[in-house]
Design an enzyme around this catalytic site. Structure first.
Site, mmCIF file in Angstrom:
data_model
loop_
_atom_site.group_PDB
_atom_site.id
_atom_site.type_symbol
_atom_site.label_atom_id
_atom_site.label_comp_id
_atom_site.label_asym_id
_atom_site.label_seq_id
_atom_site.Cartn_x
_atom_site.Cartn_y
_atom_site.Cartn_z
ATOM 1 N N GLU A 96 -0.002 -1.415 5.715
ATOM 2 C CA GLU A 96 1.054 -0.932 6.604
ATOM 3 C C GLU A 96 0.849 0.526 6.933
ATOM 4 O O GLU A 96 1.002 0.939 8.074
ATOM 5 C CB GLU A 96 2.429 -1.138 5.942
ATOM 6 C CG GLU A 96 3.616 -0.916 6.905
ATOM 7 C CD GLU A 96 4.083 0.539 7.010
ATOM 8 O OE1 GLU A 96 4.828 0.845 7.968
ATOM 9 O OE2 GLU A 96 3.722 1.373 6.170
ATOM 10 N N ASP A 142 0.837 -1.207 0.000
ATOM 11 C CA ASP A 142 0.000 0.000 0.000
ATOM 12 C C ASP A 142 0.871 1.255 0.000
ATOM 13 O O ASP A 142 1.997 1.255 0.494
ATOM 14 C CB ASP A 142 -0.971 0.012 1.198
ATOM 15 C CG ASP A 142 -0.287 -0.174 2.539
ATOM 16 O OD1 ASP A 142 0.637 -1.018 2.644
ATOM 17 O OD2 ASP A 142 -0.636 0.544 3.485
#
Lengths: 422, 422
Positions: free
Chosen positions: A168, A103
């Site tokens: 994350e 991400d």
């Protein structure tokens, strides 16, 4: 350097175009929160070329909620799959997790970009685009290292577990889901952008939302109201003071080159609904750092009581105290023993490639290492290409040479950590 | 007081329940920007009971754009009709416009309301709800005054023009459209909430949007970025200083009881996109007052050059100057000659009802009077029930007694301004 090591490095050197292509493909798939699917498909396409057991799954919120370290504002991971790929070792070596998140944070103000954030291009040895540094560059280094070992016929003794995780940037629920699925190892490396320093301690962090109250009035008689915007300026100033107080306490020499070891960042502000009205509410959102030796709970109560003390500076806060929520995300700090073998093995690999001593530091930001070490009992070292200052910025880029160099260091590190059949 | 005047006042006194019902009906129809249709339907229903020529039309943006005073961010007035109703006089009297706006500002934070903002209720002589004071209470007073005259058989000599306009809160395009449709008169009264003071001068105002730049970075190394939120605090402080400088210049005795004659209100702030990133942009929106004797252009260039001077206080602004737009709305100031007959006639009506001298002041906020006087060459006095401090606030209310009293004063004012057949 052993012959086989040289062969691996040569393979990487002669395939740098391949590395750049892979990185551009990854960056070209925008993978902000909730939208990670297409970038993961690129990872998957790569992994399917390897001799590995590939595991793709959407984390279950229901399961995650069972874990005390879970903290996220996500309600679903539908179309946000995690990926793990296990290359089984022949036995007798140590196991290793290579963990990278897929991400990326949003691109911010497009006008600040000289290029299209999700149409990566290479200029003068740099690849530009959102996520090149944080951390699709690191992920590419991992995949290149694994491919090099495979192409050069290296048979590892220990298990090698590659992970491409989601979430994350929002608190590590992706890595937590991987831990809960059973993935643990004798050690782990996370190639976050350390500029190839070794970060053996990482700051943790949490998100907060502070609501500041005002009293609305017509803008033409604004003195009959109380501006939540003006009051929020006092709150921000007070948070700056808290940050100074907290950082004065940190004496660890690993932090001596870090301007502010555990910053408190004010990331967003939003208040008022009408230009001609006095704003009655302002919401401030930010990120509060947690020192490696601190607990999140202690940091929370320090900040809460600090904000409560605002009433001694301004009577208004006595009647309308600020409200604080710890929402969305939390990243645990990480604290690797200074003499841990991960550091020694990685140092040796680093020296072989660079002929220099590595810099060992504490990181000023959190990584999934906190989840891996606290929840997964897996010791973690953080080391990767790209510079921290590029992360979350406009015109984010990574140096191609750093990407290649780190892939070589990581490949030697894997060989020597897991050991291999000679 | 003449007999017929007494009769009119008695009629109003004995129909106060009717007045409250009408106000509640108007407030019950939420009429924020773009959503004025249903409240105008209530007005229309009332006007259809009168002996008047009723005119309902949607202002045309195309036409409005021809006028130099038009400034609005609206792109259409579809379903936002204006209403005018003309009661033709028998001749020989002065004409009068009674102008009230039907639009209200948003309700703000619902949690600050003890009642539902659009479900008006009466408690202890007060009617609560968004728009009771600003300015459906004033509109109700107008309609009650007109109905009383009609019910008591008063035949006016001058034309009486009632207007229920849209878009006052966004800059007066509704009243401008009425002027452009040909509605002008020898004088006008606008019953904005003056607490029954007479406002013969009104501050004008304009909306501005200031964009403050920063430099994004990861929140964990926030010192590598520049926070647009922190820079915006300097901008806000600088605007506070400009406000002080501007208001020191105002020496008109009509402003002596006004804390800040021409305030600069910071109404909204919005910046940053992510708690863990340093904010790279903040937008501040607000309203800048224009003194009765100032031109909008002069105020704009003063503020623009003031903001440019920020670079002398902080080097950052030299490289990243703030950007300012004058967007959306602008209200012209209004300046009625102190000895104008409107004031004399209204004063006499006021004295008859209250046995007191009226307070004559300058208003700290703009009204549609600026458009009526500048574009329509119609002199304007502002006088109405309700208190300024209630406008745009949570728990907005109006005193029923003030509503009734102002209806009586306005009815006598109409009779004596327009004159009537005896």
């Amino acid at each position: 350097m052993e012959n086989i090591e040289r062969k691996v490095c040569d393979w990487i050197d002669s395939h740098e175009k391949k590395a750049v292509r892979l990185l551009k493909k990854l960056v070209g798939e925008k993978s902000t929160k909730g939208d990670e699917f297409h970038a993961q498909a690129v990872v998957l396409e790569k992994l399917r070329q390897f001799d590995a057991e590939v595991d793709v799954w959407e984390p279950s919120i229901k399961q995650l909620e069972q874990h005390p370290l879970f903290k996220s504002d996500r309600t679903s991971f539908k179309e946000s799959p995690n990926i793990a790929a296990v290359k089984r070792g022949s036995g007798g070596g140590k196991s290793l997790i290579l963990n990278g998140h897929i991400d990326v944070v949003p691109e911010g103000n497009r006008k600040d970009w000289d290029t299209e954030p999700f149409q990566p291009i290479m200029k003068q040895g740099r690849i530009y685009g959102r996520g090149t540094t944080d951390m699709k560059g690191g992920n590419t280094a991992l995949l290149m290292a694994i491919e090099a070992l495979e192409q050069c016929g290296v048979k590892l003794k220990g298990d090698l577990i590659f992970q491409s995780v989601v979430d994350e940037e929002c608190g590590g629920a992706g890595t937590l889901a991987a831990v809960m699925r059973g993935y643990r190892a004798d050690g782990a490396l996370i190639p976050e952008p350390t500029n190839m320093k070794m970060f053996i301690k990482q700051q943790g962090s949490m998100w907060f939302r502070i609501t500041v109250k005002g009293l609305s009035a017509h803008g033409g008689t604004r003195y009959e109201g109380v501006s939540a915007i003006e009051k929020s300026m006092l709150v921000i100033e007070s948070i700056r003071q808290l940050e100074r107080v907290r950082n004065k306490r940190i004496t660890d020499s690993l932090y001596e080159n870090i301007t502010i070891p555990v910053p408190i960042n004010i990331g967003t502000i939003k208040g008022g609904t009408w230009p001609s009205s006095v704003a009655d509410t302002v919401a401030i959102e930010g990120r509060c750092g947690i020192a490696p030796n601190e607990s999140p709970e202690a940091v929370q109560s320090e900040m809460e009581s600090w904000l409560k003390d605002l009433e001694y500076h301004d009577e208004w806060f006595k009647h309308y105290p600020t409200e604080i929520e710890w929402f969305g995300a939390r990243w645990m700090p990480n604290d690797l023993a200074e003499n841990h073998e991960l550091t020694a093995v990685l140092t040796k690999a680093y020296q072989k490639i660079t002929d220099e001593q590595p810099v060992i530091e504490a990181s000023p930001w959190a990584t999934d290492g906190g989840v891996l070490s606290h929840a997964g009992k897996t010791p973690v070292i953080v080391f990767g290409p790209g510079e921290t200052k590029m992360a979350h910025q406009a015109n984010e880029y990574i140096e191609k040479d750093a990407l290649i160099k780190s892939a070589k260091i990581i490949s030697l590190f894997i060989m020597n950590w897991c050991d291999y059949e000679r």
